[in-house]
Design a protein around this motif. Structure first.
Motif, PDB file in Angstrom:
ATOM      1  N   CYS A 232       0.848  -1.194   0.000  1.00  0.00           N
ATOM      2  CA  CYS A 232       0.000   0.000   0.000  1.00  0.00           C
ATOM      3  C   CYS A 232       0.884   1.245   0.000  1.00  0.00           C
ATOM      4  CB  CYS A 232      -0.918   0.001   1.221  1.00  0.00           C
ATOM      5  SG  CYS A 232      -1.784   1.568   1.459  1.00  0.00           S
TER       6      CYS A 232
ATOM      7  N   CYS B 221       0.068   3.782   2.902  1.00  0.00           N
ATOM      8  CA  CYS B 221       0.663   3.407   4.180  1.00  0.00           C
ATOM      9  C   CYS B 221       2.179   3.598   4.160  1.00  0.00           C
ATOM     10  CB  CYS B 221       0.334   1.962   4.526  1.00  0.00           C
ATOM     11  SG  CYS B 221      -1.353   1.736   5.110  1.00  0.00           S
TER      12      CYS B 221
ATOM     13  N   TYR C 126       1.755  -5.584   3.782  1.00  0.00           N
ATOM     14  CA  TYR C 126       0.832  -6.351   4.629  1.00  0.00           C
ATOM     15  C   TYR C 126       0.690  -7.766   4.091  1.00  0.00           C
ATOM     16  CZ  TYR C 126      -0.435  -1.840   6.487  1.00  0.00           C
ATOM     17  OH  TYR C 126      -0.364  -0.610   7.087  1.00  0.00           O
TER      18      TYR C 126
ATOM     19  N   CYS D 239      -5.929  -2.104   0.448  1.00  0.00           N
ATOM     20  CA  CYS D 239      -5.054  -2.245   1.605  1.00  0.00           C
ATOM     21  C   CYS D 239      -5.832  -2.814   2.791  1.00  0.00           C
ATOM     22  CB  CYS D 239      -4.463  -0.885   1.971  1.00  0.00           C
ATOM     23  SG  CYS D 239      -3.572  -0.919   3.534  1.00  0.00           S
TER      24      CYS D 239
ATOM     25  N   CYS E 221      -5.691   0.322   5.625  1.00  0.00           N
ATOM     26  CA  CYS E 221      -6.356   1.624   5.500  1.00  0.00           C
ATOM     27  C   CYS E 221      -7.444   1.638   4.430  1.00  0.00           C
ATOM     28  CB  CYS E 221      -5.323   2.719   5.215  1.00  0.00           C
ATOM     29  SG  CYS E 221      -4.668   2.643   3.539  1.00  0.00           S
TER      30      CYS E 221
END
Ligand code: ANZ
Ligand code: ZN
Length: 794
Positions: free
Chosen positions: A403, A406, A421, A459, A462
């Motif tokens: 992401c 992020c 992630y 993501c 978020c």
């Protein structure tokens, strides 16, 4: 002693019938082997004879052979050899009262299979479907006691979902990381390779790194990749080795590959070097860096950097040279040059006319350096982290999401990798999409990188637009844990867990693992690492996957290892059709010691078929007689055979076990008298591990007098292993002396008849660990005194 010609001579001496008995030879096809094989394979399947009682087995024994990868049209005789040798052990142990689980599957994901699919112009998915059908047909035909209700195919989503789960666990525990590094790039396979998948090859006197798959030269490319931190386990991987019950050559190869070096990092001002010889610090005359490093170069080259460093020992300035012979990935990438004690440094110093200081090493320097604080003890390993990313199509997609939002905010699941992630576990598997442009590309990205519908995602943190990783996992990740899955396939919650904890506790570690030693530092190392990691994450209560590992030998044909590239591959199907799977199994096991392999010859196959014909006639003629006594000599010889085969099977010395069976048949034939029912039964049990179909057919005949399978029939493979009469054995055997150059090296208890037969004695000696080591060179002369001794003059 392992000379294959000698082995073949011994073979014909034992099996070839004498001219007078030639008339008694069975006509071709005396054994209706095709019918017998179909009959019993169907019966075993229908009666679940080979389905292990996973839940309630009392004496579980996990007998495993490395699963094959479909990188060719089908299995060759070399593969069959390994499966037969593994199966014979499994069948033997079952008759010894163990609940043996012998599973099979296909390692069909990854570069091996994909390269083959590309070569024949098939979509990898189509190749997988075709090979699954064909390989499984072939594997069925060899008569192994595979539990066909629990197969594992690495390319099915219900399997690779858990391969991805392992990746996620590695990431969560800090053992998977992204790093920019000079990695091995194969232009042929158009992907990154791990160090273990790169071989060193001599080309025109220089040594080059080449791809283990396609043989292309491998270049170094600076790329961002996923790595597994196997180096975190280097010490543990090494420390466990002495306690493993594994073939010594594999243990040695792993020790060497991990390569522990105890040394020091020493400061020369700001610069740090790694050395295993701090005691030579008094003779240092230069420092060398890795800036001009060239792979494979034999000539030492360098250039003065214009700078100097201080040797804290004497405060002297020493020149810093840029060189081509210091490897960037090892130690600190800078070394202290000690021409007086190191050959490479000497060569370099001579070429560039650098100082050479001749001073004796001083062991007290270790203490002094540490005490005065300009260096500290360090342990380094040659093992590198495992490159997991592959820029290919046919593999498990790496279950990671990146992401950008992020990343900019410097947040992520692991602080060291902002923006990254793991795919949430509930969203696994990340399915490999069906695409047509699956061919590898030249631009350093995998085919999935061209598919928006695959990589566009959200993501998990978020909710912003994010991107999936488009590389796939190295196929060695697939095979690093498959043995954990087998016993749990088909268990109640096999959909919810990679492996059931209770079942795993009962069946693992694998009691006996068989496979080729070419996997020493690949599969066998990765599996150990993954097991250790899963243990430390709390998923397993053991930390070594394979209690025993047995490395089988290789089948040689026309002087070379049987392989597709050499064009000397023998297709087992033809032999199974002509002679039967049993004859092929028995022949393969008679070529030489199972650990050493042997030479495949058609003539040997013929002789073996004739030998099996003699077994067939002996037992079928015995089955038709009612309750006679065996001839006394035959009965005694049978006791010998039971003792020998029992001992040999436990140690997997199949060839000498077979020799024991042959002698027994010879003695019985000489007696021209059928066996008693009890003796016939014992003999059939003895051959059952080798000749599973024929033994079963003979068993039904001996126990019922007919060919039909009664309702209450008990398979020969579920019988207990025969016992022998020790008293008969002692009176019929003698102590035989083995000498090398006149020195007694061993005495062996052998049968009276064996003791008269030089060929048999030589065969026994060839398989005797104690004597073998004295006979590495060929004997000049062999003195044989029948019934007493043999002396090898070397
Ligand atoms: C001084 C010295 C004197 C060394 C001597 C050896 C003999 P292993 O056993 O492989 O760990 N070395 C260190 N880093 C290196 C690198 N990146 N590339 C090439 N060589 C490197 O060997 C460690 C030794 O190899 C180190 O000890 C260093 O040379 C060299 F009589 O330091 B020695
Ligand atoms: Zn985000």
């Amino acid at each position: 002693m392992q000379d294959s010609k000698k082995q073949a001579d011994t073979f014909s001496a034992i099996t070839e019938p004498s001219p007078t008995s030639e008339a008694n030879l069975p006509p071709k096809q005396v054994i209706p082997h095709n019918n017998i094989e179909h009959k019993w394979q169907a019966y075993w399947k229908q009666q679940h004879v080979d389905v292990a009682d996973i839940a309630s087995a009392k004496k579980p024994l996990y007998n495993l052979m490395m699963f094959p990868y479909p990188s060719a049209e089908g299995l060759h005789v070399g593969n069959m050899y390994a499966f037969a040798g593994s199966d014979i052990y499994g069948r033997y142990m079952r008759m010894r009262g163990y609940d043996v689980f012998e599973p099979i599957g296909l390692d069909g994901f990854g570069i091996h299979s994909e390269n083959y699919a590309l070569k024949v112009g098939k979509h990898p998915k189509e190749h997988a479907a075709d090979s699954e059908k064909h390989f499984y047909e072939q594997l069925h035909s060899i008569g192994a006691m595979f539990d066909w209700t629990r197969t594992v195919e690495t390319y099915h989503p219900d399997y690779y979902r858990w391969t991805q789960w392992i990746f996620v666990q590695m990431f969560k525990h800090g053992l998977a990381y992204r790093g920019k590094a000079a990695v091995n790039w194969c232009g042929g396979c158009k992907t990154v390779l791990s160090d273990e998948q790169v071989l060193q090859k001599e080309i025109d006197g220089a040594s080059y790194a080449v791809c283990e798959r396609c043989g292309n030269k491998v270049e170094k490319k600076l790329l961002e990749q996923w790595f597994f931190r196997i180096t975190a386990y280097a010490g543990k991987l090494l420390d466990h080795i002495p306690s493993l019950n594994w073939s010594e050559k594999v243990k040695g190869a792993q020790e060497k590959w991990i390569g522990r070096s105890e040394g020091m990092t020493i400061k020369f001002g700001k610069i740090e070097v790694f050395t295993t010889r701090p005691d030579t610090l008094n003779a240092v005359t230069f420092l060398a860096t890795s800036e001009l490093y060239e792979e494979g170069s034999k000539e030492k080259k360098g250039e003065f950097s214009g700078e100097y460093a201080i040797n804290s020992l004497d405060g002297r300035n020493i020149p810093i040279w840029k060189t081509n012979y210091v490897a960037p990935g090892y130690g600190t990438g800078i070394i202290m040059g000690v021409p007086a004690h190191d050959e490479r440094d000497m060569e370099f110093a001579s070429t560039y006319h650098l100082d050479i200081v001749k001073k004796d090493p001083d062991p007290t320097l270790w203490e002094r350096i540490e005490k005065e604080g300009w260096g500290k003890r360090t342990t380094k390993y040659h093992l590198r982290d495992w490159t997991i990313s592959r820029q290919r199509y046919w593999g498990a997609p790496i279950p990671m999401i990146y992401c950008e939002t992020c990343a900019k905010a410097k947040i992520g699941e692991q602080l060291s990798m902002p923006g990254w992630y793991a795919v949430p576990e509930k969203d696994l598997p990340v399915l490999l999409p069906d695409i047509d442009d699956y061919k590898p590309r030249d631009d350093g990205v995998g085919p999935l990188a061209k598919h928006k519908e695959f990589y566009e995602t959200i993501c998990p943190h978020c909710g912003a637009k994010a991107k999936r990783e488009t590389d796939v996992c190295d196929t060695f990740l697939d095979s690093s844990w498959y043995y954990l899955r087998y016993p749990s396939v088909r268990c109640a919650h096999s959909e919810q867990v990679p492996f059931d904890p209770e079942i795993t506790k009962k069946w693992l570690p694998v009691a006996m693992y068989t496979g080729g030693s070419e996997h020493s530092v690949l599969h066998l190392m990765y599996s150990r690492f993954v097991t250790m990691a899963l243990h430390d994450f709390g998923f397993l209560d053991f930390d070594e996957p394979f209690s025993t590992f047995f490395a089988h030998g290789l089948v040689i044909k026309d002087g070379a290892k049987m392989s597709k590239s050499k064009g000397n591959v023998v297709n087992p199907d033809i032999y199974i059709e002509k002679y039967g799977a049993d004859a092929l199994r028995m022949y393969l096991m008679f070529m030489g010691p199972f650990a050493d392999g042997g030479d495949f010859r058609d003539t040997g196959m013929e002789s073996m078929y004739r030998f099996i014909g003699r077994i067939w006639r002996l037992i079928t003629s015995s089955a038709n007689m009612s309750s006679v006594d065996s001839d006394a000599a035959t009965h005694r010889q049978l006791q010998m055979a039971i003792a020998r085969v029992t001992d040999d099977l436990a140690k997997r010395r199949y060839n000498t076990a077979i020799a024991g069976l042959m002698e027994c048949v010879n003695v019985a034939n000489d007696a021209k008298k059928p066996l008693s029912t009890e003796d016939a039964k014992d003999f059939v049990k003895l051959i059952a591990p080798f000749l599973p179909h024929i033994a079963e057919e003979l068993w039904v005949r001996v126990t019922t007098g007919g060919e039909t399978i009664p309702d209450n029939y008990q398979s020969v493979h579920k019988q207990s292993w025969p016992m022998y009469d020790k008293s008969l054995l002692l009176s019929s055997s003698i102590q035989f002396v083995i000498q090398v150059n006149g020195k007694v090296r061993e005495t062996m208890q052998v049968g009276v008849d064996d003791a008269k037969n030089q060929k048999v004695i030589e065969l026994l000696v060839a398989n005797n660990e104690k004597v073998k080591k004295y006979l590495i060179t060929a004997s000049k002369k062999i003195i044989f005194i029948p019934g007493k001794l043999i002396n090898f003059v070397v």
